[in-house]
Design a protein around this motif. Sequence first.
Motif, PDB file in Angstrom:
ATOM      1  N   ASN A 183       6.174  -1.908 -10.930  1.00  0.00           N
ATOM      2  CA  ASN A 183       7.155  -1.404 -11.902  1.00  0.00           C
ATOM      3  C   ASN A 183       8.457  -1.002 -11.205  1.00  0.00           C
ATOM      4  O   ASN A 183       9.102   0.000 -11.558  1.00  0.00           O
ATOM      5  N   ALA A 184       8.830  -1.782 -10.178  1.00  0.00           N
ATOM      6  CA  ALA A 184      10.053  -1.497  -9.434  1.00  0.00           C
ATOM      7  C   ALA A 184      11.280  -1.746 -10.310  1.00  0.00           C
ATOM      8  O   ALA A 184      11.225  -2.517 -11.277  1.00  0.00           O
ATOM      9  N   ARG A 185      12.372  -1.106  -9.942  1.00  0.00           N
ATOM     10  CA  ARG A 185      13.633  -1.299 -10.654  1.00  0.00           C
ATOM     11  C   ARG A 185      14.610  -2.018  -9.724  1.00  0.00           C
ATOM     12  O   ARG A 185      14.816  -1.578  -8.586  1.00  0.00           O
ATOM     13  N   GLN A 221       8.045 -10.117  -8.568  1.00  0.00           N
ATOM     14  CA  GLN A 221       6.689  -9.709  -8.199  1.00  0.00           C
ATOM     15  C   GLN A 221       6.598  -8.194  -8.033  1.00  0.00           C
ATOM     16  O   GLN A 221       5.595  -7.581  -8.439  1.00  0.00           O
ATOM     17  N   LEU A 222       7.612  -7.594  -7.437  1.00  0.00           N
ATOM     18  CA  LEU A 222       7.587  -6.144  -7.251  1.00  0.00           C
ATOM     19  C   LEU A 222       7.735  -5.406  -8.579  1.00  0.00           C
ATOM     20  O   LEU A 222       7.146  -4.340  -8.775  1.00  0.00           O
ATOM     21  N   ARG A 241       0.833  -1.205   0.000  1.00  0.00           N
ATOM     22  CA  ARG A 241       0.000   0.000   0.000  1.00  0.00           C
ATOM     23  C   ARG A 241       0.871   1.259   0.000  1.00  0.00           C
ATOM     24  O   ARG A 241       0.594   2.231  -0.716  1.00  0.00           O
ATOM     25  N   LEU A 242       1.944   1.244   0.794  1.00  0.00           N
ATOM     26  CA  LEU A 242       2.851   2.390   0.817  1.00  0.00           C
ATOM     27  C   LEU A 242       3.530   2.560  -0.539  1.00  0.00           C
ATOM     28  O   LEU A 242       3.681   3.690  -1.029  1.00  0.00           O
ATOM     29  N   THR A 243       3.924   1.449  -1.147  1.00  0.00           N
ATOM     30  CA  THR A 243       4.572   1.529  -2.464  1.00  0.00           C
ATOM     31  C   THR A 243       3.628   2.120  -3.502  1.00  0.00           C
ATOM     32  O   THR A 243       4.045   2.926  -4.351  1.00  0.00           O
ATOM     33  N   ARG A 244       2.362   1.728  -3.447  1.00  0.00           N
ATOM     34  CA  ARG A 244       1.386   2.320  -4.375  1.00  0.00           C
ATOM     35  C   ARG A 244       1.260   3.819  -4.144  1.00  0.00           C
ATOM     36  O   ARG A 244       1.119   4.599  -5.096  1.00  0.00           O
ATOM     37  N   THR A 245       1.341   4.245  -2.893  1.00  0.00           N
ATOM     38  CA  THR A 245       1.299   5.674  -2.583  1.00  0.00           C
ATOM     39  C   THR A 245       2.504   6.383  -3.201  1.00  0.00           C
ATOM     40  O   THR A 245       2.378   7.484  -3.747  1.00  0.00           O
ATOM     41  N   ILE A 246       3.658   5.739  -3.109  1.00  0.00           N
ATOM     42  CA  ILE A 246       4.877   6.330  -3.678  1.00  0.00           C
ATOM     43  C   ILE A 246       4.773   6.439  -5.196  1.00  0.00           C
ATOM     44  O   ILE A 246       5.071   7.486  -5.786  1.00  0.00           O
ATOM     45  N   THR A 247       4.350   5.363  -5.846  1.00  0.00           N
ATOM     46  CA  THR A 247       4.261   5.388  -7.317  1.00  0.00           C
ATOM     47  C   THR A 247       3.133   6.291  -7.802  1.00  0.00           C
ATOM     48  O   THR A 247       3.248   6.935  -8.848  1.00  0.00           O
ATOM     49  N   ASP A 248       2.040   6.360  -7.031  1.00  0.00           N
ATOM     50  CA  ASP A 248       0.960   7.287  -7.398  1.00  0.00           C
ATOM     51  C   ASP A 248       1.433   8.731  -7.359  1.00  0.00           C
ATOM     52  O   ASP A 248       0.900   9.593  -8.083  1.00  0.00           O
ATOM     53  N   GLY A 249       2.423   8.997  -6.514  1.00  0.00           N
ATOM     54  CA  GLY A 249       2.977  10.342  -6.421  1.00  0.00           C
ATOM     55  C   GLY A 249       4.081  10.611  -7.424  1.00  0.00           C
ATOM     56  O   GLY A 249       4.738  11.653  -7.345  1.00  0.00           O
ATOM     57  N   GLY A 250       4.294   9.687  -8.357  1.00  0.00           N
ATOM     58  CA  GLY A 250       5.304   9.886  -9.391  1.00  0.00           C
ATOM     59  C   GLY A 250       6.657   9.296  -9.061  1.00  0.00           C
ATOM     60  O   GLY A 250       7.612   9.490  -9.823  1.00  0.00           O
TER      61      GLY A 250
END
Length: 421
Positions: free
Chosen positions: A354-356, A348-349, A320-329
């Motif tokens: 779309n993790a690097r 999986q990540l 959920r936190l990661t989605r918040t980070i990616t939603d913020g660009g």
Amino acid sequence: MTTTPATARERYLQPEYTRLLAAARRSLERTGGSLDGTISVSAPTDAEREALIGLTGTYRPPGTAKITVRLADLDAAIRTATGATLAGLLTQAGGPLRNRPAERAALQNARTQLLTQAESSPLHARHAWYRAWLSGVAADGTLTTLINKGDTSALARAVRVLEHLDARSADTPPLMLPALAETVTGDTKALNHGRGPLPGLVLRALAQAHSVPLPSTAEERRELWDAFDVIVDDLASRVLVLNLPAHGQGLGEWLTGAAAYGTPFHITLHQLVTLPITVSLPIVYACENPAVLRRAAQELGPDSPPLICAEGRPSTAFHRLTRTITDGGGTLHYHGDFDWPGIDMTNQLISRHNARPWTMTAADYRTGIAQDDHIPLRGKPHPTPWDPELADTMKHANRALYEEAVADTLLDNLTASRAET
């Protein structure tokens, strides 16, 4: 004195007939009541031999090794003496006879009906894990146990739970376990551990879908539910962060304050849901082992770039936190263990967020294993599409490289990253 049917029945219930009648019961139950066969009493005692002589009218001398009696003759003798059938006498002596052929047919019919119903689910065509789960349940006695215990609805309810989870999209908010149970079964406690066969059936399927062993502890069960965005305890699902300033009342203020001091901070899923935040950072680093984040806090403090830690398998709070980070660009740069579970989590990540991959190349792996001894790789190999050479190198070396062993390299990378900003 005239022998009445009642006294005759009592005679057949005496010890000298016990083994004969037990053999007769086994035969009738095995064949569904057929009188076509024979039964035997081996090494009969004198009392048994004399009783059988009286029954058959055929003399057997002392020391006879085995006496065989036709079931039809035994039935006729009992009818003549007692007015009851052999089956009736056995029922009086030991309770109703089982009809095992009919039981087997009924069991097979029930198995077929349950499997046909489960195979009609759309999951059967879409997912190999579902087919493997259903095949296992049918093959290892689980399905038979459900039928024999009268829990025939458990499999259908498990299928409905799996269908509900499969229909959820990646953007759907996490679901509390009681809410899932009520939605699918009408009972908020139906999926609680130990509440009948249903929770075990569902977790077995989820473990199959996730290619992990069946959980045996409360923590493992919670982690497996978390992997499918189902929350057993929204206070237990958490993510560890360092230097992650955020916007939002409450949690956002706490994170920003902690970042000013370079202080690690645990965020619970409950906080993320009840105190929503926004994060505006271009890059956030992520690690698997808290030892890496601890060293970053100790050695870099407020100067460390933003870093979050999964503390093993990523929890729902982490996602959920990661989605918040990616939603913020922002973009997540992730490093995990160089073992097959770690590679699987990295894949999986990448797929989910779309993790690097961060310092997870074949060159990074070779450098790491050259510095120390490591344990052999275990588990199923996974591809490394971001660097195909990595998977081949790991297979050849057959050595696991855990994250804490390369912590120096990661800290150097974080330091360099900070200097570039």
